[in-house]
Motif scaffolding. Structure first.
Motif, PDB file in Angstrom:
ATOM      1  N   TYR A   1       0.825  -1.212   0.000  1.00 45.74           N
ATOM      2  CA  TYR A   1       0.000   0.000   0.000  1.00 45.74           C
ATOM      3  C   TYR A   1       0.857   1.259   0.000  1.00 45.74           C
ATOM      4  CZ  TYR A   1      -4.352  -2.530   0.682  1.00 45.74           C
ATOM      5  OH  TYR A   1      -5.441  -3.338   0.502  1.00 45.74           O
ATOM      6  N   MET A   2       0.239   2.356  -0.469  1.00 46.10           N
ATOM      7  CA  MET A   2       0.919   3.651  -0.503  1.00 46.10           C
ATOM      8  C   MET A   2      -0.085   4.740  -0.115  1.00 46.10           C
ATOM      9  SD  MET A   2       2.637   5.510  -3.846  1.00 46.10           S
ATOM     10  CE  MET A   2       4.266   4.804  -3.900  1.00 46.10           C
ATOM     11  N   ASP A   3       0.357   5.620   0.768  1.00 43.36           N
ATOM     12  CA  ASP A   3      -0.444   6.800   1.104  1.00 43.36           C
ATOM     13  C   ASP A   3      -0.165   7.838   0.025  1.00 43.36           C
ATOM     14  OD1 ASP A   3      -2.067   8.478   2.482  1.00 43.36           O
ATOM     15  OD2 ASP A   3      -0.657   8.915   4.107  1.00 43.36           O
ATOM     16  N   LYS A   4      -1.203   8.467  -0.512  1.00 39.49           N
ATOM     17  CA  LYS A   4      -1.015   9.303  -1.699  1.00 39.49           C
ATOM     18  C   LYS A   4      -1.701  10.661  -1.590  1.00 39.49           C
ATOM     19  CE  LYS A   4      -1.801   4.973  -4.216  1.00 39.49           C
ATOM     20  NZ  LYS A   4      -2.447   4.256  -5.307  1.00 39.49           N
ATOM     21  N   ILE A   5      -1.144  11.597  -2.333  1.00 41.12           N
ATOM     22  CA  ILE A   5      -1.844  12.864  -2.559  1.00 41.12           C
ATOM     23  C   ILE A   5      -1.542  13.305  -3.983  1.00 41.12           C
ATOM     24  CG2 ILE A   5       0.023  14.277  -1.505  1.00 41.12           C
ATOM     25  CD1 ILE A   5      -2.272  16.202  -0.561  1.00 41.12           C
ATOM     26  N   ALA A   6      -2.574  13.746  -4.693  1.00 36.06           N
ATOM     27  CA  ALA A   6      -2.397  14.159  -6.090  1.00 36.06           C
ATOM     28  C   ALA A   6      -3.183  15.435  -6.354  1.00 36.06           C
ATOM     29  CB  ALA A   6      -2.897  13.059  -7.021  1.00 36.06           C
TER      30      ALA A   6
ATOM     31  N   ASP B   1     -10.353  18.364  -7.217  1.00 40.73           N
ATOM     32  CA  ASP B   1      -9.167  19.198  -6.973  1.00 40.73           C
ATOM     33  C   ASP B   1      -8.016  18.427  -6.339  1.00 40.73           C
ATOM     34  OD1 ASP B   1     -10.396  21.792  -7.754  1.00 40.73           O
ATOM     35  OD2 ASP B   1     -11.752  21.276  -6.119  1.00 40.73           O
ATOM     36  N   ILE B   2      -8.352  17.492  -5.446  1.00 46.96           N
ATOM     37  CA  ILE B   2      -7.300  16.737  -4.736  1.00 46.96           C
ATOM     38  C   ILE B   2      -7.730  15.272  -4.651  1.00 46.96           C
ATOM     39  CG2 ILE B   2      -5.919  16.558  -2.608  1.00 46.96           C
ATOM     40  CD1 ILE B   2      -6.913  19.261  -1.737  1.00 46.96           C
ATOM     41  N   MET B   3      -6.783  14.356  -4.839  1.00 44.69           N
ATOM     42  CA  MET B   3      -7.054  12.963  -4.504  1.00 44.69           C
ATOM     43  C   MET B   3      -6.157  12.582  -3.338  1.00 44.69           C
ATOM     44  SD  MET B   3      -6.509   9.255  -5.997  1.00 44.69           S
ATOM     45  CE  MET B   3      -5.015   9.277  -5.097  1.00 44.69           C
ATOM     46  N   LEU B   4      -6.741  11.976  -2.335  1.00 47.72           N
ATOM     47  CA  LEU B   4      -6.015  11.629  -1.100  1.00 47.72           C
ATOM     48  C   LEU B   4      -6.232  10.174  -0.731  1.00 47.72           C
ATOM     49  CD1 LEU B   4      -7.244  14.266   1.501  1.00 47.72           C
ATOM     50  CD2 LEU B   4      -4.925  14.092   0.657  1.00 47.72           C
ATOM     51  N   GLY B   5      -5.381   9.671   0.128  1.00 48.49           N
ATOM     52  CA  GLY B   5      -5.659   8.390   0.770  1.00 48.49           C
ATOM     53  C   GLY B   5      -4.748   7.255   0.368  1.00 48.49           C
ATOM     54  N   ILE B   6      -5.024   6.095   0.988  1.00 45.83           N
ATOM     55  CA  ILE B   6      -4.156   4.928   0.801  1.00 45.83           C
ATOM     56  C   ILE B   6      -4.737   3.989  -0.261  1.00 45.83           C
ATOM     57  CG2 ILE B   6      -3.228   2.875   1.959  1.00 45.83           C
ATOM     58  CD1 ILE B   6      -3.149   4.509   4.552  1.00 45.83           C
ATOM     59  N   GLY B   7      -3.883   3.650  -1.225  1.00 48.05           N
ATOM     60  CA  GLY B   7      -4.241   2.684  -2.280  1.00 48.05           C
ATOM     61  C   GLY B   7      -3.005   1.869  -2.612  1.00 48.05           C
ATOM     62  N   GLY B   8      -3.017   1.198  -3.743  1.00 46.74           N
ATOM     63  CA  GLY B   8      -1.885   0.352  -4.123  1.00 46.74           C
ATOM     64  C   GLY B   8      -0.666   1.165  -4.557  1.00 46.74           C
ATOM     65  N   ALA B   9       0.534   0.623  -4.226  1.00 47.17           N
ATOM     66  CA  ALA B   9       1.772   1.311  -4.626  1.00 47.17           C
ATOM     67  C   ALA B   9       1.984   1.302  -6.151  1.00 47.17           C
ATOM     68  CB  ALA B   9       2.966   0.700  -3.902  1.00 47.17           C
ATOM     69  N   PRO B  10       1.702   0.162  -6.840  1.00 46.37           N
ATOM     70  CA  PRO B  10       1.878   0.210  -8.303  1.00 46.37           C
ATOM     71  C   PRO B  10       1.028   1.304  -8.934  1.00 46.37           C
ATOM     72  CG  PRO B  10       1.523  -2.057  -7.560  1.00 46.37           C
ATOM     73  CD  PRO B  10       1.277  -1.179  -6.378  1.00 46.37           C
TER      74      PRO B  10
END
Ligand SMILES: O=P(O)(O)OC[C@H]1O[C@](O)(COP(=O)(O)O)[C@@H](O)[C@@H]1O
Length: 324
Positions: A121-126, A205-214
């Motif tokens: 898993y990866m915590d992400k912000i875009a 405007d923003i995507m946040l949260g934990i999803g897959g690392a690939p």
């Protein structure tokens, strides 16, 4: 890098999507995924590359998926040495249930330019181009929302944050609600959701949260092409993931920026819709054995984004699936 490789990547995701779409709504996500893997691998093998899957479907013992470390492509003496990040189907359960938002995605860059990490898993912000420089995953959700609102010159209550609808996001959903920001939850597919931040018409405007690392690395490649920004932090839920990270020389819980995830500008991204989504339409079937695919291909160096609509004569195409 050969710029025609970018266009050829559309063939790769088209093949994966066409194979997987055969299993739309059939209730079996493994078959739908395997079909996409077979299509993607077969088409990647036609490219003049000496490719290595650096992040993707899992580990070697999970073969026949496109596993981390798998060598792919023609592997000739003059083949391009590249890293490949794959997700033959982002949204496998959407395909199995016949739901929207399933895409096939791939990213390619010169050897050593894409993050090599386990399938975890990866915590992400875009964010999109206008909010580039306004985010920091080391900071709180509140900090990021306020900063992005400032960068976009929007009121906080007019800002839309999207994230996967998962229990693990309860905390950030609560925080967002307290701030008064609009929230858009989605069931699957955070590559397309991250890309949506770069297209104003999606309203995200923003995507946040934990999803897959690939999916994180692939989204970072797409956002590099689109001029947006993506940050990610590997999250380990199992001890063995920490061990695997150590063996791959990558740190858990450390924020990785664009250059850590996708180095330089020689990066190509392609996606093809399997079922309808915000970014791409899914596959539609016509009479006389035809199918229409909708793809997008991007190159970071030039920032060119090409939407490609293709009509395939299914009776003239090879079948890559080993399921049948
Ligand atoms: O479903 P989980 O375990 O929360 O994982 C989230 C990940 O699953 C997906 O929704 C779908 O991924 P797959 O279809 O490749 O399994 C990704 O977009 C996302 O990153």
């Amino acid at each position: 890098m050969d710029r025609n490789l970018a266009l050829n990547l559309a063939r790769v995701t088209e093949a994966a999507s066409l194979e997987s779409a055969k299993y739309l709504g059939r209730g079996d996500k493994n078959i739908a995924d395997q079909a996409a893997v077979d299509g993607m691998r077969a088409m990647l093998d036609t490219l003049n590359i000496n490719g290595v899957v650096v992040i993707g479907e899992g580990e070697m013992d999970e073969a026949p998926m496109l596993y981390i470390g798998e060598r792919i492509g023609k592997q000739n003496e003059n083949s391009l040495e590249v890293d490949i990040a794959v997700d033959p189907v982002d949204g496998t359960s959407c395909v199995a249930k016949g739901l929207p938002n399933a895409v096939s995605v791939v990213a390619i860059a010169p050897r050593g330019h894409l993050l090599n990490a386990p399938d975890m898993y990866m915590d992400k912000i875009a964010v999109g181009p206008k909010a580039k420089g306004a985010i920091d995953l080391n900071e709180s959700v509140k900090y990021n929302i306020i900063n992005v609102a400032k960068a976009l010159n929007k009121n906080i209550e007019d800002l839309t944050v999207s994230m996967l609808d998962r229990e693990r996001h309860e905390g950030i959903i609560k925080e967002c609600r307290e701030l008064g920001v609009r929230i858009k939850l989605f069931q699957e597919g955070d590559v397309a959701a991250a890309i949506a931040t770069c297209f104003e018409e999606t309203g995200v405007d923003i995507m946040l949260g934990i999803g897959g690392a690939p999916e994180g690395v692939i989204a970072a490649a797409a956002l590099k092409c689109l001029g947006g920004e993506f940050q990610g932090k590997l999250v380990a839920y199992e001890e063995e993931e920490i061990v695997r990270c150590k063996s791959m020389n990558v740190e858990v819980d450390k924020v990785m920026y664009m250059e850590d995830l996708v180095k330089g500008n020689q990066v190509y991204f392609a996606a093809t819709g399997i079922s309808d989504g915000e970014l791409l339409r899914g596959i539609t079937y016509g009479s006389n054995n035809t199918a229409k695919t909708h793809s997008v291909v991007m190159r970071a160096e030039t920032g060119t984004v090409r939407f490609i609509e293709s009509i395939h004569r299914l009776d003239k195409k090879p079948c890559y699936t080993k399921n049948e």
